[in-house]
Design a protein around this motif. Structure first.
Motif, PDB file in Angstrom:
ATOM      1  N   ASN A   3      47.714  38.576  35.216  1.00  0.00           N
ATOM      2  CA  ASN A   3      47.148  38.372  36.545  1.00  0.00           C
ATOM      3  C   ASN A   3      47.607  39.473  37.481  1.00  0.00           C
ATOM      4  O   ASN A   3      48.752  39.906  37.411  1.00  0.00           O
ATOM      5  N   ASN A   8      44.740  42.284  50.145  1.00  0.00           N
ATOM      6  CA  ASN A   8      43.433  42.465  50.776  1.00  0.00           C
ATOM      7  C   ASN A   8      43.515  43.169  52.125  1.00  0.00           C
ATOM      8  O   ASN A   8      42.693  44.028  52.441  1.00  0.00           O
ATOM      9  N   LYS A  28      39.370  47.109  47.474  1.00  0.00           N
ATOM     10  CA  LYS A  28      39.423  46.212  46.319  1.00  0.00           C
ATOM     11  C   LYS A  28      38.434  46.663  45.240  1.00  0.00           C
ATOM     12  O   LYS A  28      38.266  45.993  44.236  1.00  0.00           O
ATOM     13  N   LYS A  30      36.923  48.117  42.079  1.00  0.00           N
ATOM     14  CA  LYS A  30      37.544  48.257  40.757  1.00  0.00           C
ATOM     15  C   LYS A  30      37.669  49.708  40.326  1.00  0.00           C
ATOM     16  O   LYS A  30      38.567  50.069  39.573  1.00  0.00           O
ATOM     17  N   GLU A  93      45.711  38.060  47.258  1.00  0.00           N
ATOM     18  CA  GLU A  93      44.888  37.269  46.366  1.00  0.00           C
ATOM     19  C   GLU A  93      45.520  37.297  44.978  1.00  0.00           C
ATOM     20  O   GLU A  93      45.941  38.347  44.497  1.00  0.00           O
ATOM     21  N   ASN A  94      45.582  36.120  44.358  1.00  0.00           N
ATOM     22  CA  ASN A  94      46.123  36.013  43.008  1.00  0.00           C
ATOM     23  C   ASN A  94      45.423  34.851  42.312  1.00  0.00           C
ATOM     24  O   ASN A  94      45.333  33.760  42.879  1.00  0.00           O
ATOM     25  N   ASN A  95      44.925  35.086  41.112  1.00  0.00           N
ATOM     26  CA  ASN A  95      44.190  34.048  40.366  1.00  0.00           C
ATOM     27  C   ASN A  95      43.056  33.444  41.195  1.00  0.00           C
ATOM     28  O   ASN A  95      42.867  32.236  41.217  1.00  0.00           O
ATOM     29  N   ASN A  96      42.328  34.287  41.915  1.00  0.00           N
ATOM     30  CA  ASN A  96      41.197  33.880  42.750  1.00  0.00           C
ATOM     31  C   ASN A  96      41.591  32.930  43.884  1.00  0.00           C
ATOM     32  O   ASN A  96      40.749  32.218  44.411  1.00  0.00           O
ATOM     33  N   LYS A  97      42.858  32.895  44.236  1.00  0.00           N
ATOM     34  CA  LYS A  97      43.315  32.123  45.391  1.00  0.00           C
ATOM     35  C   LYS A  97      43.841  33.092  46.428  1.00  0.00           C
ATOM     36  O   LYS A  97      44.536  34.043  46.096  1.00  0.00           O
ATOM     37  N   LYS A  98      43.506  32.835  47.695  1.00  0.00           N
ATOM     38  CA  LYS A  98      43.973  33.684  48.788  1.00  0.00           C
ATOM     39  C   LYS A  98      45.169  33.040  49.468  1.00  0.00           C
ATOM     40  O   LYS A  98      45.218  31.828  49.657  1.00  0.00           O
TER      41      LYS A  98
END
Length: 119
Positions: A3, A8, A28, A30, A93-98
């Motif tokens: 992960n 952001n 952000k 890629k 943001e980590n594992n789609n959590k802000k």
């Protein structure tokens, strides 16, 4: 696969050279995931570095000192006894959590160019 924590944005308010609220949104993309901070001497690069140190670790980078964190222009506008808050806020943001990390200090104006930390 591992992960990735993604930063952001970073927002600073009355933090050293930053007056009012300044928010910088980091790349952000890629393929182009580098954000370059460039500026002349005295324009806030050390302030930016200190903002990250402050929000994550509670310290600022030399030659800056915590007791002088409140923006000087804002301090000059304040009346004696008036309060103001200096803060840094980072959105990650980590594992789609802000997540929002925020660290602040409240100052009270004592004299013409002197403020004391109140909490």
């Amino acid at each position: 696969r591992y992960n990735k924590m993604i930063i952001n944005s970073i927002e600073m308010s009355y933090f050293f050279r930053m007056y009012k609220s300044d928010k910088i949104v980091l790349s952000k993309d890629k393929e182009k995931n580098v954000t370059v901070i460039k500026g002349d001497n005295g324009t806030g690069k050390t302030t930016m570095l200190s903002a990250f140190s402050w929000v994550f670790y509670g310290k600022v980078e030399p030659p800056l000192v915590v007791e002088e964190m409140l923006n000087k222009k804002r301090l000059s506008e304040m009346k004696e006894g008036e309060f103001e808050t200096s803060y840094v806020q980072v959105e990650i943001e980590n594992n789609n959590k802000k997540y929002i990390l925020k660290r602040s200090l409240k100052f009270r104006k004592k004299e013409k160019y002197i403020a004391e930390i109140c909490g």
